[in-house]
Design an enzyme around this catalytic site. Structure first.
Site, PDB file in Angstrom:
ATOM      1  N   GLU A  40       0.811  -1.286   0.260  1.00  0.00           N
ATOM      2  CA  GLU A  40       0.073  -0.075   0.034  1.00  0.00           C
ATOM      3  C   GLU A  40       0.748   1.183  -0.012  1.00  0.00           C
ATOM      4  OE1 GLU A  40      -1.989  -0.447   3.651  1.00  0.00           O
ATOM      5  OE2 GLU A  40      -3.090  -2.334   2.985  1.00  0.00           O
ATOM      6  N   CYS A  61       0.681  33.215  10.736  1.00  0.00           N
ATOM      7  CA  CYS A  61       0.964  33.816  12.156  1.00  0.00           C
ATOM      8  C   CYS A  61       1.622  32.808  12.994  1.00  0.00           C
ATOM      9  CB  CYS A  61      -0.049  34.927  12.362  1.00  0.00           C
ATOM     10  SG  CYS A  61      -0.273  36.020  11.304  1.00  0.00           S
TER      11      CYS A  61
HETATM   12  C1  LIG Z   1      -1.194   5.764   5.304  1.00  0.00           C
HETATM   13  C2  LIG Z   1      -1.218   4.399   4.844  1.00  0.00           C
HETATM   14  C3  LIG Z   1      -0.498   3.703   4.172  1.00  0.00           C
HETATM   15  C4  LIG Z   1       0.410   4.579   3.108  1.00  0.00           C
HETATM   16  O1  LIG Z   1       1.389   5.090   3.646  1.00  0.00           O
HETATM   17  P1  LIG Z   1       2.690   5.586   3.035  1.00  0.00           P
HETATM   18  O2  LIG Z   1       3.814   6.099   3.969  1.00  0.00           O
HETATM   19  O3  LIG Z   1       2.070   6.779   2.366  1.00  0.00           O
HETATM   20  O4  LIG Z   1       3.257   4.606   2.107  1.00  0.00           O
HETATM   21  C5  LIG Z   1      -0.590   2.461   3.937  1.00  0.00           C
HETATM   22  N1  LIG Z   1      -1.532   1.657   4.578  1.00  0.00           N
HETATM   23  C6  LIG Z   1      -2.327   2.299   5.505  1.00  0.00           C
HETATM   24  C7  LIG Z   1      -3.240   1.540   6.234  1.00  0.00           C
HETATM   25  C8  LIG Z   1      -2.191   3.699   5.728  1.00  0.00           C
HETATM   26  O5  LIG Z   1      -2.920   4.072   7.030  1.00  0.00           O
END
Ligand SMILES: *Cc1c(COP(=O)(O)O)cnc(C)c1O
Length: 441
Positions: free
Chosen positions: A297, A368
């Protein structure tokens, strides 16, 4: 592109224009600012597509049954979602708002996943109605809630369970998410994860596809992934033996790093892929599991390098013996990461990237707050008001965390490719700022 010191941080198409200025995607950055205004966020389509292909190809080479799921919270935008779709990635959302972006891009429901640690009933109903492929559950309450929503909708919903593997990814304290003391995920260590598996498997309207964890971000080391993968696969085997859990899908999350400053560059995507694939295969072997489908992911790593923020220099203040402050026309309203996480950024003088840089400069924003600093103590030429500064690696988690503090409008966003530029989000107007307020009379 050759001789800009920040070449490894900028989009792959970064080059020098005929006038010696920074160009991205074949477009002179100063001319883009003249056309679209300042501050300006520029996304390079070639870098974005290149990262998608590197991830899809890199993981397929190491683990054929793999899926790359773009984590859209890094930069949720319909035009980007279209590109993600075209490049054959899946996508995840963490709110109904991000789901709305996916829907606006007609992103196929069968390639969407819903994350987040506290999804509301309405958000779950919208997702189930859209036919979302999978929902990752993060609490006992969510298991009950979705079970209810699924039954009412007459849909047997596929789900994943988010686990907390108690592994420290050695990132900033505020961006570590898989340690014991975290709001995210069911802890394996405390026995909570086992209860969640038992509870979820007992739900008639839920089909548990597999297990997920996400350690945090950005993770510059490879080891935390294999350590956590081994621990979670051992847990999966235990849950199979006790409750008949069938691990069809497994996700070690995202967190893949990008380069923000020139002296800290991330591992290659193929190094991450090799580490993860090897850990999954050897863990399955060790614990007698069939190899599951693998989902990774990436969010930051897909869009981070593609995006560059450009600001215009205004006031300059030199405090003798202390430091020089250069104020620009954006700041913490469009990029809160330095204030929130002490994140570092490189700064490129757009009009003369190759000039001698002999003034230690702190680039401050216009908000600010004393903490409104974009880059502390970076070497730059002696700047003049009206010069442009570019911050590489601004494509992820900048505009998504943007605010209207000081009633400041948020910048325009453009996509560049092959000498062409296209507005994908217009600059906000004062009318946008006032729209939600009620009339006075
Ligand atoms: C934010 C998130 C990601 C992605 O993280 P990156 O650092 O942008 O690769 C993947 N899986 C879950 C569950 C997340 O919350």
């Amino acid at each position: 592109m050759t001789n800009i010191p920040e070449a490894d941080l900028l989009p792959i198409t970064a080059s020098l224009s005929d006038d010696g200025r920074l160009a991205i995607g074949g477009c002179d950055v100063r001319k883009l600012v003249e056309e679209f205004g300042s501050p300006l966020y520029i996304y390079d389509e070639a870098t974005l597509r290149g990262m998608c292909r590197d991830f899809v190809g890199g993981f397929a080479d190491e683990y054929p049954r793999s899926h790359v799921e773009y984590s859209s919270k890094a930069f949720a935008n319909p035009a980007v979602a279209r590109i993600i779709e075209e490049e054959d990635l899946d996508m995840d959302v963490v709110t109904g708002g991000e789901l709305a972006v996916a829907m606006a891009a007609d992103f196929p429901a069968e390639r969407l996943n819903f994350h987040g640690n506290n999804k509301g009933r309405e958000e779950l109903e919208e997702a189930v109605r859209y036919g979302i492929a999978s929902i990752t559950l993060d609490s006992h309450h969510e298991i009950d809630l979705l079970s209810d929503v699924a039954r009412e909708s007459g849909v047997r919903q596929k789900v994943m369970l988010r686990l907390s593997p108690s592994v420290d990814p050695h990132t900033h304290m505020l961006t570590a998410t898989g340690i014991l003391d975290s709001k995210f995920g069911f802890s394996i260590e405390t026995g909570d994860a086992e209860h969640a598996v038992e509870q979820a498997l007992a739900q008639e309207w839920l089909e548990v596809e597999g297990l997920h964890f996400h350690l945090g971000s950005p993770i510059f080391e490879l080891e935390p992934y294999s350590e956590a993968i081994d621990y979670v696969l051992r847990f999966a085997a235990d849950m199979r033996d006790k409750y008949g859990l069938d691990l069809q899908r497994f996700s070690p999350g995202g967190g893949f790093a990008i380069g923000y400053v020139t002296d800290t560059l991330p591992p290659s995507i193929s190094a991450y892929a090799k580490e993860i694939a090897t850990a999954v295969r050897s863990g399955c072997d060790r614990y007698g599991l069939d190899e599951p489908e693998l989902t990774v992911e990436p969010g930051r790593a897909i869009v981070g390098r593609a995006g560059v923020a450009v600001y215009t220099v205004g006031g300059i203040k030199t405090i003798p013996g202390v430091r020089t402050y250069v104020s620009v026309d954006g700041g913490m309203g469009d990029n809160i990461r330095p204030a929130l996480y002490d994140s570092e950024y490189a700064v490129v003088p757009v009009d003369r990237p190759n000039a001698v840089r002999d003034v230690v400069t702190t680039v401050a924003g216009k908000y600010c707050e004393s903490g409104d600093v974009l880059a502390r103590d970076v070497e730059l030429p002696a700047l003049e008001p009206g010069e442009l500064l570019a911050l590489p690696a601004s494509g992820a988690y900048c505009l998504m965390m943007a605010s209207n503090y000081n009633m400041q409008t948020r910048p325009a966003v453009i996509l560049v490719n092959d000498g062409q530029s296209r507005l994908i989000r217009r600059r906000e107007t004062y009318a946008d700022l006032l729209a939600p307020s009620l009339d006075l009379d």
